[in-house]
Design an enzyme around this catalytic site. Structure first.
Site, mmCIF file in Angstrom:
data_model
loop_
_atom_site.group_PDB
_atom_site.id
_atom_site.type_symbol
_atom_site.label_atom_id
_atom_site.label_comp_id
_atom_site.label_asym_id
_atom_site.label_seq_id
_atom_site.Cartn_x
_atom_site.Cartn_y
_atom_site.Cartn_z
ATOM 1 N N GLY A 58 72.194 -19.309 46.250
ATOM 2 C CA GLY A 58 72.945 -19.072 45.006
ATOM 3 C C GLY A 58 71.994 -18.766 43.850
ATOM 4 N N HIS A 59 70.916 -19.566 43.742
ATOM 5 C CA HIS A 59 69.913 -19.301 42.699
ATOM 6 C C HIS A 59 69.223 -17.949 42.956
ATOM 7 C CE1 HIS A 59 69.802 -23.865 42.613
ATOM 8 N NE2 HIS A 59 70.022 -23.586 41.353
ATOM 9 N N GLY A 92 75.405 -19.310 37.171
ATOM 10 C CA GLY A 92 76.334 -19.221 38.295
ATOM 11 C C GLY A 92 77.739 -19.642 37.885
ATOM 12 N N GLU A 93 78.732 -18.942 38.434
ATOM 13 C CA GLU A 93 80.138 -19.322 38.188
ATOM 14 C C GLU A 93 80.523 -20.578 38.954
ATOM 15 O OE1 GLU A 93 82.340 -15.782 39.054
ATOM 16 O OE2 GLU A 93 81.860 -14.890 37.098
ATOM 17 N N LYS A 94 79.632 -21.046 39.834
ATOM 18 C CA LYS A 94 79.889 -22.319 40.515
ATOM 19 C C LYS A 94 80.118 -23.420 39.474
ATOM 20 C CE LYS A 94 78.922 -25.949 43.303
ATOM 21 N NZ LYS A 94 77.832 -26.665 42.698
ATOM 22 N N ASP A 95 79.289 -23.434 38.414
ATOM 23 C CA ASP A 95 79.470 -24.385 37.313
ATOM 24 C C ASP A 95 80.305 -23.686 36.244
ATOM 25 O OD1 ASP A 95 77.716 -26.805 37.981
ATOM 26 O OD2 ASP A 95 76.370 -25.134 38.334
HETATM 27 O O1 PAF Z 1 73.069 -25.470 36.079
HETATM 28 C C1 PAF Z 1 71.986 -26.095 36.043
HETATM 29 O O2 PAF Z 1 71.196 -26.090 36.988
HETATM 30 C C2 PAF Z 1 71.642 -26.910 34.804
HETATM 31 O O3 PAF Z 1 72.775 -27.495 34.260
HETATM 32 C C3 PAF Z 1 70.893 -26.073 33.750
HETATM 33 C C4 PAF Z 1 71.748 -24.955 33.189
HETATM 34 C C5 PAF Z 1 69.616 -25.510 34.358
HETATM 35 C C6 PAF Z 1 70.495 -26.979 32.573
HETATM 36 O O4 PAF Z 1 69.679 -28.034 32.987
#
Ligand code: PAF
Length: 284
Positions: free
Chosen positions: A36-37, A148-151
């Site tokens: 995903g990253h 990501g749209e996951k969060d």
């Molecule tokens: O989504 C994440 O991994 C974290 O919430 C973020 C945006 C890197 C902030 O620490």
């Protein structure tokens, strides 16, 4: 790929890139990078010549100390993933470098975006997210930032932060990536042991059930109730919330089929691991 650990080194590198006319893309992460990253970094690389990836496990966004202590850390592998997917710079600050010894963060009030669902279940979580993302944006000063749209709720919070404080920065939301069997990719998935890995599939199955109800033009309230009852009878899963919302306002949206931007969202503890997932339920 360059690795920098201080804001000063980062900024002089970014200034040099900007002087050469390079567009700066930014992918903030907490490490434990997964596909995903990788998709975020690739997307950033397609749009920008300079791609900064930050790796920083932010202590202020964890409402649960155990979750912070057990958050996976895989820096060596992360650097490989970043390099292979097109990062030009990796920023790995220490806690002191970003917070200067003061871990107190101010409260953030963006209405339902920070008070409902994740905001309600994880008190102070978005205060910490906004605090660290504000620091990171100020350090990197990117042209574009990729999330990501996951969060999904975090993405809405970040968009609000950018509207209020970072004029001109473009926020790009990127699709959630799933394992073959449907589990949403997450750095926490490695902590799903034994049967929990299989139990975790329930979340995606529930979301699909809601989607098919919405796509048949039916109100989703009854199916939400049925899922809540099913979850209450399960030992393996502790459901925190499940709902259908508008992805911009996080207002409930139970007549979802005709609504652009309607998403089913879920959070649950599975085998002691907190998972979130979502899917768009608006049918085109
Ligand atoms: O989504 C994440 O991994 C974290 O919430 C973020 C945006 C890197 C902030 O620490």
């Amino acid at each position: 790929m360059k690795r920098v650990q201080t804001i000063e080194a980062l900024q002089s590198h970014i200034e040099a890139a900007k002087t050469k006319g390079r567009k700066v893309g930014f992918v903030p992460t907490m490490g434990a990078l997964h596909p995903g990253h990788a998709s975020l970094i690739e997307r950033a690389r397609n749009a920008c010549e300079e791609v900064v990836v930050s790796i920083f496990v932010n202590p202020t966004q964890f409402n649960n100390r155990k979750d912070f202590k057990t958050y996976p850390s895989t820096l060596k592998d992360d650097l490989d993933v970043a390099r292979k997917t097109g990062a030009t710079t990796v920023f790995t600050p220490t806690v002191d470098e970003l917070y200067g010894g003061d871990l107190k963060v101010g409260p953030v009030d963006y209405g339902r975006l920070t008070s409902a669902y994740e905001g309600q279940k994880r008190a102070g979580h978005f205060d910490g997210v906004v605090a660290v993302v504000r620091k990171l944006f100020s350090a990197v000063r990117p042209d574009m930032a990729f999330f990501g749209e996951k969060d999904l709720q975090q993405l809405a919070v970040i968009r609000q932060l950018v509207r209020s404080e970072f004029d001109g920065l473009e926020v790009v939301g990127c699709p959630l990536v799933r394992e073959r069997d449907g589990l949403a990719m997450s750095s926490r998935n490695v902590r799903l042991l034994g049967e929990s890995r299989q139990d975790a599939l329930k979340l995606n199955q529930w979301l699909n059930r809601i989607k098919s109800t919405a796509c048949n033009g039916r109100d989703v309230s009854a199916v939400l109730q049925a899922i809540e009852s099913e979850a209450a009878s399960m030992k393996a899963i502790e459901l925190e919330y499940i709902d259908v919302v508008d992805a911009k306002s996080f207002e409930p949206q139970h007549n979802a089929s005709s609504q652009q931007g309607a998403f089913a969202i879920v959070a649950a503890q599975v085998g002691g691991v907190r998972l979130i997932d979502n899917c768009c339920v608006a049918c085109s």
